[in-house]
Motif scaffolding. Structure first.
Motif, PDB file in Angstrom:
ATOM      1  N   TRP A  46      45.333  41.358  33.104  1.00  0.00           N
ATOM      2  CA  TRP A  46      45.365  40.274  32.126  1.00  0.00           C
ATOM      3  C   TRP A  46      44.086  40.248  31.291  1.00  0.00           C
ATOM      4  O   TRP A  46      44.145  40.040  30.080  1.00  0.00           O
ATOM      5  N   ARG A  47      42.922  40.446  31.933  1.00  0.00           N
ATOM      6  CA  ARG A  47      41.670  40.454  31.172  1.00  0.00           C
ATOM      7  C   ARG A  47      41.674  41.573  30.141  1.00  0.00           C
ATOM      8  O   ARG A  47      41.258  41.373  29.000  1.00  0.00           O
ATOM      9  N   SER A  48      42.171  42.743  30.525  1.00  0.00           N
ATOM     10  CA  SER A  48      42.181  43.875  29.578  1.00  0.00           C
ATOM     11  C   SER A  48      43.175  43.646  28.437  1.00  0.00           C
ATOM     12  O   SER A  48      43.002  44.178  27.348  1.00  0.00           O
ATOM     13  N   GLU A  49      44.197  42.831  28.688  1.00  0.00           N
ATOM     14  CA  GLU A  49      45.205  42.516  27.669  1.00  0.00           C
ATOM     15  C   GLU A  49      44.867  41.251  26.881  1.00  0.00           C
ATOM     16  O   GLU A  49      45.592  40.884  25.963  1.00  0.00           O
ATOM     17  N   GLY A  50      43.786  40.570  27.242  1.00  0.00           N
ATOM     18  CA  GLY A  50      43.414  39.331  26.560  1.00  0.00           C
ATOM     19  C   GLY A  50      44.253  38.138  26.980  1.00  0.00           C
ATOM     20  O   GLY A  50      44.357  37.172  26.245  1.00  0.00           O
ATOM     21  N   ARG A  51      44.859  38.208  28.158  1.00  0.00           N
ATOM     22  CA  ARG A  51      45.672  37.111  28.682  1.00  0.00           C
ATOM     23  C   ARG A  51      44.881  36.367  29.752  1.00  0.00           C
ATOM     24  O   ARG A  51      43.832  36.794  30.163  1.00  0.00           O
ATOM     25  N   GLY A  52      45.452  35.280  30.227  1.00  0.00           N
ATOM     26  CA  GLY A  52      44.837  34.544  31.327  1.00  0.00           C
ATOM     27  C   GLY A  52      43.754  33.605  30.852  1.00  0.00           C
ATOM     28  O   GLY A  52      43.490  33.473  29.660  1.00  0.00           O
ATOM     29  N   PRO A  53      43.108  32.935  31.808  1.00  0.00           N
ATOM     30  CA  PRO A  53      42.063  31.971  31.458  1.00  0.00           C
ATOM     31  C   PRO A  53      40.791  32.670  31.000  1.00  0.00           C
ATOM     32  O   PRO A  53      40.577  33.849  31.262  1.00  0.00           O
ATOM     33  N   ARG A  54      39.967  31.918  30.302  1.00  0.00           N
ATOM     34  CA  ARG A  54      38.656  32.439  29.897  1.00  0.00           C
ATOM     35  C   ARG A  54      37.836  32.728  31.139  1.00  0.00           C
ATOM     36  O   ARG A  54      37.997  32.076  32.159  1.00  0.00           O
ATOM     37  N   TYR A  55      36.956  33.703  31.051  1.00  0.00           N
ATOM     38  CA  TYR A  55      36.157  34.096  32.205  1.00  0.00           C
ATOM     39  C   TYR A  55      34.724  34.397  31.793  1.00  0.00           C
ATOM     40  O   TYR A  55      34.431  34.605  30.615  1.00  0.00           O
ATOM     41  N   LEU A  56      33.856  34.399  32.780  1.00  0.00           N
ATOM     42  CA  LEU A  56      32.462  34.783  32.593  1.00  0.00           C
ATOM     43  C   LEU A  56      32.269  36.168  33.165  1.00  0.00           C
ATOM     44  O   LEU A  56      32.834  36.491  34.208  1.00  0.00           O
ATOM     45  N   LYS A  57      31.479  36.972  32.495  1.00  0.00           N
ATOM     46  CA  LYS A  57      31.126  38.270  33.056  1.00  0.00           C
ATOM     47  C   LYS A  57      29.616  38.390  32.972  1.00  0.00           C
ATOM     48  O   LYS A  57      29.040  38.513  31.902  1.00  0.00           O
ATOM     49  N   LEU A  58      29.005  38.308  34.138  1.00  0.00           N
ATOM     50  CA  LEU A  58      27.558  38.432  34.248  1.00  0.00           C
ATOM     51  C   LEU A  58      27.295  39.710  35.024  1.00  0.00           C
ATOM     52  O   LEU A  58      27.631  39.797  36.201  1.00  0.00           O
ATOM     53  N   SER A  59      26.745  40.699  34.333  1.00  0.00           N
ATOM     54  CA  SER A  59      26.590  42.033  34.879  1.00  0.00           C
ATOM     55  C   SER A  59      27.992  42.546  35.205  1.00  0.00           C
ATOM     56  O   SER A  59      28.830  42.599  34.331  1.00  0.00           O
ATOM     57  N   LYS A  60      28.267  42.865  36.453  1.00  0.00           N
ATOM     58  CA  LYS A  60      29.604  43.345  36.817  1.00  0.00           C
ATOM     59  C   LYS A  60      30.442  42.248  37.462  1.00  0.00           C
ATOM     60  O   LYS A  60      31.595  42.471  37.803  1.00  0.00           O
ATOM     61  N   ARG A  61      29.867  41.088  37.648  1.00  0.00           N
ATOM     62  CA  ARG A  61      30.543  39.995  38.339  1.00  0.00           C
ATOM     63  C   ARG A  61      31.396  39.178  37.374  1.00  0.00           C
ATOM     64  O   ARG A  61      30.932  38.713  36.349  1.00  0.00           O
ATOM     65  N   VAL A  62      32.659  39.021  37.719  1.00  0.00           N
ATOM     66  CA  VAL A  62      33.593  38.225  36.929  1.00  0.00           C
ATOM     67  C   VAL A  62      33.852  36.923  37.664  1.00  0.00           C
ATOM     68  O   VAL A  62      34.114  36.914  38.861  1.00  0.00           O
ATOM     69  N   SER A  63      33.754  35.819  36.953  1.00  0.00           N
ATOM     70  CA  SER A  63      34.096  34.526  37.538  1.00  0.00           C
ATOM     71  C   SER A  63      34.816  33.686  36.497  1.00  0.00           C
ATOM     72  O   SER A  63      34.661  33.883  35.291  1.00  0.00           O
ATOM     73  N   TYR A  64      35.624  32.785  36.999  1.00  0.00           N
ATOM     74  CA  TYR A  64      36.449  31.931  36.158  1.00  0.00           C
ATOM     75  C   TYR A  64      35.981  30.492  36.293  1.00  0.00           C
ATOM     76  O   TYR A  64      36.059  29.924  37.388  1.00  0.00           O
ATOM     77  N   PRO A  65      35.480  29.878  35.210  1.00  0.00           N
ATOM     78  CA  PRO A  65      35.113  28.470  35.294  1.00  0.00           C
ATOM     79  C   PRO A  65      36.344  27.641  35.666  1.00  0.00           C
ATOM     80  O   PRO A  65      37.424  27.825  35.095  1.00  0.00           O
ATOM     81  N   LEU A  66      36.191  26.755  36.630  1.00  0.00           N
ATOM     82  CA  LEU A  66      37.313  25.941  37.089  1.00  0.00           C
ATOM     83  C   LEU A  66      37.932  25.168  35.934  1.00  0.00           C
ATOM     84  O   LEU A  66      39.155  25.026  35.858  1.00  0.00           O
ATOM     85  N   GLU A  67      37.114  24.717  35.016  1.00  0.00           N
ATOM     86  CA  GLU A  67      37.602  23.990  33.844  1.00  0.00           C
ATOM     87  C   GLU A  67      38.571  24.860  33.023  1.00  0.00           C
ATOM     88  O   GLU A  67      39.612  24.385  32.567  1.00  0.00           O
ATOM     89  N   SER A  68      38.252  26.138  32.852  1.00  0.00           N
ATOM     90  CA  SER A  68      39.115  27.059  32.110  1.00  0.00           C
ATOM     91  C   SER A  68      40.407  27.345  32.860  1.00  0.00           C
ATOM     92  O   SER A  68      41.470  27.494  32.258  1.00  0.00           O
ATOM     93  N   VAL A  69      40.313  27.430  34.181  1.00  0.00           N
ATOM     94  CA  VAL A  69      41.503  27.667  35.006  1.00  0.00           C
ATOM     95  C   VAL A  69      42.471  26.499  34.868  1.00  0.00           C
ATOM     96  O   VAL A  69      43.663  26.682  34.631  1.00  0.00           O
ATOM     97  N   ILE A  70      41.947  25.282  34.973  1.00  0.00           N
ATOM     98  CA  ILE A  70      42.791  24.087  34.870  1.00  0.00           C
ATOM     99  C   ILE A  70      43.392  23.972  33.473  1.00  0.00           C
ATOM    100  O   ILE A  70      44.569  23.655  33.319  1.00  0.00           O
TER     101      ILE A  70
END
Length: 87
Positions: A46-70
């Motif tokens: 989904w990330r490679s296709e531009g789908r799904g919730p917004r995410y953070l990428k810090l270095s190699k770590r991907v995380s999803y802000p709970l606010e964006s998920v909701i």
């Protein structure tokens, strides 16, 4: 001296936002995949296709802000097969 819950002080910003010291406001890829019953590979795709919730990428770590998920979950709500739920 080790830090314990009783010795942690909240910042004024945290107090205003209602956050406590242990609150996590992001989910990692595995946590979100488990929340939605998906494979982490699906979220990667989904990330490679531009789908799904917004995410953070810090270095190699991907995380999803709970606010964006909701927000994403609310946008995916449907009342019936013919129309989306009112927001």
């Amino acid at each position: 001296m080790p830090t314990t819950a009783s010795t942690i002080t909240r910042s004024p910003v945290d107090a205003i936002n209602g956050l406590s010291p242990g609150d996590r406001r992001v989910l990692n890829e595995n946590e979100l995949a488990q929340r939605w019953g998906l494979s982490p590979k699906t979220l990667q795709r989904w990330r490679s296709e531009g789908r799904g919730p917004r995410y953070l990428k810090l270095s190699k770590r991907v995380s999803y802000p709970l606010e964006s998920v909701i927000e994403f979950e609310r946008g995916a709500l449907h009342d019936s097969t013919s129309e989306r739920a009112a927001r």
